[in-house]
Design a protein around this motif. Structure first.
Motif, mmCIF file in Angstrom:
data_model
loop_
_atom_site.group_PDB
_atom_site.id
_atom_site.type_symbol
_atom_site.label_atom_id
_atom_site.label_comp_id
_atom_site.label_asym_id
_atom_site.label_seq_id
_atom_site.Cartn_x
_atom_site.Cartn_y
_atom_site.Cartn_z
ATOM 1 N N LEU A 147 0.824 -1.207 0.000
ATOM 2 C CA LEU A 147 0.000 0.000 0.000
ATOM 3 C C LEU A 147 0.859 1.258 0.000
ATOM 4 O O LEU A 147 0.562 2.238 -0.699
ATOM 5 N N LEU A 148 1.938 1.243 0.769
ATOM 6 C CA LEU A 148 2.804 2.418 0.862
ATOM 7 C C LEU A 148 3.533 2.692 -0.452
ATOM 8 O O LEU A 148 3.710 3.850 -0.848
ATOM 9 N N PHE A 149 3.923 1.636 -1.162
ATOM 10 C CA PHE A 149 4.691 1.789 -2.402
ATOM 11 C C PHE A 149 3.820 1.769 -3.652
ATOM 12 O O PHE A 149 4.339 1.672 -4.762
ATOM 13 N N ASP A 150 2.516 1.843 -3.481
ATOM 14 C CA ASP A 150 1.573 1.933 -4.612
ATOM 15 C C ASP A 150 1.654 0.721 -5.545
ATOM 16 O O ASP A 150 1.576 0.852 -6.771
ATOM 17 N N VAL A 151 1.822 -0.476 -4.967
ATOM 18 C CA VAL A 151 1.758 -1.703 -5.756
ATOM 19 C C VAL A 151 0.283 -1.991 -6.061
ATOM 20 O O VAL A 151 -0.563 -1.867 -5.176
ATOM 21 N N PRO A 152 -0.063 -2.353 -7.291
ATOM 22 C CA PRO A 152 -1.467 -2.608 -7.620
ATOM 23 C C PRO A 152 -2.064 -3.739 -6.779
ATOM 24 O O PRO A 152 -1.375 -4.702 -6.441
ATOM 25 N N SER A 153 -3.357 -3.590 -6.443
ATOM 26 C CA SER A 153 -4.116 -4.594 -5.681
ATOM 27 C C SER A 153 -3.380 -5.008 -4.406
ATOM 28 O O SER A 153 -3.022 -6.178 -4.229
ATOM 29 N N PRO A 154 -3.138 -4.082 -3.484
ATOM 30 C CA PRO A 154 -2.356 -4.423 -2.285
ATOM 31 C C PRO A 154 -3.048 -5.441 -1.386
ATOM 32 O O PRO A 154 -2.383 -6.288 -0.785
ATOM 33 N N LEU A 155 -4.390 -5.369 -1.288
ATOM 34 C CA LEU A 155 -5.085 -6.323 -0.424
ATOM 35 C C LEU A 155 -4.978 -7.740 -0.965
ATOM 36 O O LEU A 155 -4.727 -8.693 -0.215
ATOM 37 N N LEU A 156 -5.170 -7.898 -2.266
ATOM 38 C CA LEU A 156 -5.052 -9.222 -2.877
ATOM 39 C C LEU A 156 -3.645 -9.774 -2.694
ATOM 40 O O LEU A 156 -3.463 -10.950 -2.333
ATOM 41 N N LEU A 157 -2.627 -8.944 -2.930
ATOM 42 C CA LEU A 157 -1.246 -9.401 -2.764
ATOM 43 C C LEU A 157 -0.946 -9.725 -1.303
ATOM 44 O O LEU A 157 -0.167 -10.643 -1.015
ATOM 45 N N ALA A 158 -1.546 -8.963 -0.372
ATOM 46 C CA ALA A 158 -1.340 -9.254 1.052
ATOM 47 C C ALA A 158 -1.914 -10.617 1.413
ATOM 48 O O ALA A 158 -1.286 -11.398 2.142
ATOM 49 N N VAL A 159 -3.100 -10.928 0.904
ATOM 50 C CA VAL A 159 -3.704 -12.240 1.165
ATOM 51 C C VAL A 159 -2.861 -13.351 0.542
ATOM 52 O O VAL A 159 -2.615 -14.395 1.164
ATOM 53 N N LEU A 160 -2.403 -13.149 -0.690
ATOM 54 C CA LEU A 160 -1.557 -14.146 -1.340
ATOM 55 C C LEU A 160 -0.224 -14.310 -0.610
ATOM 56 O O LEU A 160 0.330 -15.420 -0.546
ATOM 57 N N THR A 161 0.302 -13.224 -0.053
ATOM 58 C CA THR A 161 1.532 -13.316 0.736
ATOM 59 C C THR A 161 1.311 -14.143 1.990
ATOM 60 O O THR A 161 2.157 -14.961 2.370
ATOM 61 N N ALA A 162 0.157 -13.937 2.648
ATOM 62 C CA ALA A 162 -0.163 -14.731 3.833
ATOM 63 C C ALA A 162 -0.273 -16.211 3.485
ATOM 64 O O ALA A 162 0.210 -17.077 4.223
ATOM 65 N N ILE A 163 -0.880 -16.520 2.344
ATOM 66 C CA ILE A 163 -0.976 -17.908 1.907
ATOM 67 C C ILE A 163 0.409 -18.456 1.561
ATOM 68 O O ILE A 163 0.740 -19.612 1.857
ATOM 69 N N GLY A 164 1.239 -17.619 0.937
ATOM 70 C CA GLY A 164 2.593 -18.041 0.599
ATOM 71 C C GLY A 164 3.433 -18.378 1.814
ATOM 72 O O GLY A 164 4.394 -19.142 1.707
ATOM 73 N N GLY A 165 3.071 -17.820 2.971
ATOM 74 C CA GLY A 165 3.796 -18.150 4.189
ATOM 75 C C GLY A 165 3.684 -19.608 4.575
ATOM 76 O O GLY A 165 4.500 -20.109 5.367
ATOM 77 N N LEU A 166 2.680 -20.319 4.042
ATOM 78 C CA LEU A 166 2.535 -21.746 4.324
ATOM 79 C C LEU A 166 3.501 -22.605 3.519
ATOM 80 O O LEU A 166 3.690 -23.774 3.836
ATOM 81 N N ILE A 167 4.088 -22.043 2.460
ATOM 82 C CA ILE A 167 4.955 -22.818 1.574
ATOM 83 C C ILE A 167 6.358 -22.886 2.174
ATOM 84 O O ILE A 167 6.964 -21.850 2.459
ATOM 85 N N PRO A 168 6.878 -24.090 2.390
ATOM 86 C CA PRO A 168 8.236 -24.199 2.960
ATOM 87 C C PRO A 168 9.294 -23.626 2.006
ATOM 88 O O PRO A 168 9.098 -23.570 0.795
ATOM 89 N N VAL A 169 10.399 -23.199 2.581
ATOM 90 C CA VAL A 169 11.596 -22.710 1.890
ATOM 91 C C VAL A 169 11.321 -21.378 1.184
ATOM 92 O O VAL A 169 11.880 -20.344 1.537
ATOM 93 N N VAL A 170 10.447 -21.385 0.161
ATOM 94 C CA VAL A 170 10.196 -20.157 -0.606
ATOM 95 C C VAL A 170 9.440 -19.144 0.233
ATOM 96 O O VAL A 170 9.839 -17.990 0.373
ATOM 97 N N GLY A 171 8.327 -19.563 0.818
ATOM 98 C CA GLY A 171 7.563 -18.704 1.707
ATOM 99 C C GLY A 171 6.972 -17.487 1.027
ATOM 100 O O GLY A 171 6.570 -17.519 -0.136
#
Length: 361
Positions: A234-258
């Motif tokens: 949101l601070l850096f004006d990345v498009p769709s910040p809420l969607l990316l935040a949710v996908l980042t939270a889901i990515g936290g479940l992935i080992p190694v890459v995260g």
């Protein structure tokens, strides 16, 4: 036929018929009941503390805890799903429009003309040679397909909003009685189950530890990582910040890459847009804040509670999610943790307890 045998068979058939009818009755409400039990088990220590403050007024304590769950969990989840569905729809329209109008090709051509990427794009074209494979079409088509599935999932929840709302109301209704009568129901269940007290205590401990440790450990860690990354988007004006935040939270479940599977491409996007400073700051934020939070939050809840290694937990979560949906992501690790505790950590008490009791030792 012997009358005693006939009575026994009739009773057995009646029990099976009763179980079948009970299952048919409860099956439509299985998900609200399961969520009420999960939330009730996790928050029961808070209910006990509140019960002590209210001088053992069980009705008041159960009502206030149910109200707190509604305000803290239910209403934010409904609001998040509504906003997220709108954001996914906007991204889907953008991807679909770019794919049909050729805007994606122009964008990638513009990026490939960047001095930093030109050598790598030339090598990629040399390796591709005369192949008919089109990277742009492949990436955009797969993105469109993935977003369509996510959009369909979210909009199906909103389209069935009345059913979803009724499930939430029923879940809160069941949760009230989980608080009010949970301990008495658990004591009755202990009396009914043909298990020794030690095995009952082991199962209860594993259920409590896995639910609290896994949910408060893994899921809360993912939530913190999503919030930290979303603030940067949101601070850096990345498009769709809420969607990316949710996908980042889901990515936290992935080992190694995260979480790097999301914030690293976001930083690359900023760099290609000419915002090199923002890209560097986002990478540093991803490593130091988003990534390191996994080493702070998760051990607080999981280190002393969950004995199951992280790999079976992740396999149980993803396998359960694929087989049974969101609830499966919780009950998958729970089942594996119970089996691990019974047959790996404490195999002797579970297997040999009955034999030793029969021998009178």
């Amino acid at each position: 036929m012997d009358r005693t045998l006939l009575k026994t068979l009739s009773a057995f058939v009646a029990i099976l018929l009763g179980i079948y009818l009970l299952g048919k009755i409860l099956l439509p409400f299985l998900s609200p009941i399961a969520w009420a039990l999960v939330i009730g088990i996790i928050t029961f220590p808070a209910y006990r503390r509140l019960l002590g403050l209210l001088k053992q007024r069980e009705g008041w304590a159960a009502g206030l805890m149910t109200l707190a769950v509604m305000l803290i969990f239910v209403l934010p989840v409904i609001s998040l799903l509504s906003v997220l569905a709108q954001e996914v729809a906007q991204v889907y329209q953008f991807v679909s429009g770019s794919l049909s109008s050729g805007g994606a090709d122009k964008l990638l051509q513009q990026w490939s003309a960047q001095p930093q990427l030109a050598p790598y794009m030339a090598k990629l074209k040399t390796l591709a040679g005369s192949s008919s494979f089109n990277l742009t079409d492949s990436v955009m088509a797969n993105s469109k397909e993935g977003l369509a599935k996510l959009l369909g999932f979210l909009t199906s929840i909103l389209a069935n909003s009345f059913s979803f709302l009724m499930d939430m109301i029923f879940m809160l209704f069941i949760l009230f009685f989980v608080y009010l009568d949970g301990e008495r129901a658990l004591a009755w269940l202990y009396r009914m189950l043909p298990m020794e007290s030690g095995l009952q205590e082991t199962l209860s401990r594993v259920v409590r530890d896995v639910l609290s440790g896994f949910i408060f450990g893994t899921l809360l860690t993912c939530l913190v990582q999503g919030i930290l990354a979303g603030a940067a988007y949101l601070l850096f004006d990345v498009p769709s910040p809420l969607l990316l935040a949710v996908l980042t939270a889901i990515g936290g479940l992935i080992p190694v890459v995260g979480t790097a599977i999301i914030w690293l491409p976001a930083a690359l996007y900023l760099y290609l847009q000419g915002s090199a400073v923002k890209a560097i700051v986002l990478i540093l934020w991803g490593f130091l804040a988003v990534g390191m939070s996994d080493n702070v939050v998760k051990p607080i809840f999981m280190s002393s509670r969950v004995t199951l290694p992280i790999l079976p937990i992740m396999l149980g979560a993803f396998g359960g999610l694929a087989a049974f949906g969101v609830l499966g992501a919780i009950f998958g690790p729970l089942l594996l943790a119970i089996l691990y505790e019974l047959y790996v950590i404490e195999p002797v008490p579970v297997v040999a307890a009955s034999y030793m009791s029969e021998q009178g030792e």
